[in-house]
Design an enzyme around this catalytic site. Structure first.
Site, short mmCIF file in Angstrom:
data_model
loop_
_atom_site.label_atom_id
_atom_site.label_comp_id
_atom_site.label_asym_id
_atom_site.label_seq_id
_atom_site.Cartn_x
_atom_site.Cartn_y
_atom_site.Cartn_z
N CYS A 1 -12.45 1.54 -22.66
CA CYS A 1 -11.13 1.94 -22.19
C CYS A 1 -10.55 3.02 -23.11
O CYS A 1 -11.25 3.95 -23.51
CB CYS A 1 -10.25 0.70 -22.09
SG CYS A 1 -8.74 0.87 -21.12
N THR A 2 -9.29 2.90 -23.49
CA THR A 2 -8.66 3.91 -24.33
C THR A 2 -9.06 3.80 -25.80
O THR A 2 -8.57 4.56 -26.63
CB THR A 2 -7.13 3.82 -24.22
OG1 THR A 2 -6.70 2.47 -24.43
CG2 THR A 2 -6.67 4.27 -22.84
#
Length: 230
Positions: free
Chosen positions: A103-104
């Site tokens: 993800c981030t």
């Protein structure tokens, strides 16, 4: 006798818990490996799901790792603003055999200088921020570029971990791990990507995110400049 693989997961406040716990569960089946959830202290760390997770080691206790994994979540910008944590991420990542994220979490890797010139994945809503740190954003669920393995949003952490398991232990081993978890997704809706969800659903998700973290992108741009990017 060889030492077990050392796998270090960065744990931080407001982490998206499935970013972390999905790959932890899969990589726990590598065999001959030690997994650590690492933070500044051993106090419980709050996640975005309303419960906390206990670290197993402090930053100071993990000076090296064979695999570094960094999850994402709304706490990413706070991590990037923390010099001590970023120094640890950079030091571990420069020496690790595999540098990975979900993800981030790839934004943390980028801010630590670990994605310059690499193709990388990220959650679709923040993928456009990767070029701030010299990375090439790729709209794929798992992106492998040399020894960097970066997953897309949240549930992609399971896919990334299975791909890495296949690299390290062979495809048969990875297939057996997948079967043991009965990982056979059949989602009730075909809306798992912005392309398939449609503009109305995408806009609704973006509105909710902006309400929660209205200055996220601006803050990240400022942090990138602070770290010598942009």
């Amino acid at each position: 006798m060889t030492e077990p693989l050392r796998v270090a997961f960065l744990l931080f406040p407001n982490v998206t818990q499935l970013d972390l716990t999905g790959p932890v569960q899969v990589l726990s089946r590598l065999g001959d490996a030690r997994l650590d959830l690492v933070w500044k202290t051993l106090e419980p760390v709050p996640t975005d799901a309303g419960f906390s997770i206990l670290p197993t080691a402090t930053l100071a206790e993990i000076p090296r790792a064979d695999i570094l994994c960094v999850p994402g979540g709304f706490g990413v910008n706070g991590v990037i603003a923390d010099d001590a944590v970023m120094d640890w991420v950079g030091a571990i990542g420069r020496e690790a055999a595999w540098v990975t994220s979900v993800c981030t979490g790839s934004l943390i890797l980028g801010a630590a200088g670990l994605l310059d010139g690499y193709r990388a994945g990220c959650h679709w809503s923040q993928r456009h921020m990767l070029p701030l740190f010299g990375a090439e954003p790729v709209a794929e669920r798992v992106v492998i570029d040399r020894n960097r393995v970066t997953g897309g949003g949240v549930t992609a952490g399971i896919d990334f971990a299975l791909r890495l398991t296949a690299i390290l232990r062979g495809e048969d081993h990875a297939r057996s791990v997948q079967l043991s978890f009965e990982y056979d997704p059949q989602p009730p809706f075909d809306s798992g990507s912005p392309e398939r969800a449609g503009p109305d659903i995408v806009a609704a998700v973006q509105r909710r995110t902006r309400a929660l973290v209205p200055t996220r992108d601006d803050d990240l741009r400022a942090l990138a400049k602070r770290r010598g990017y942009g």
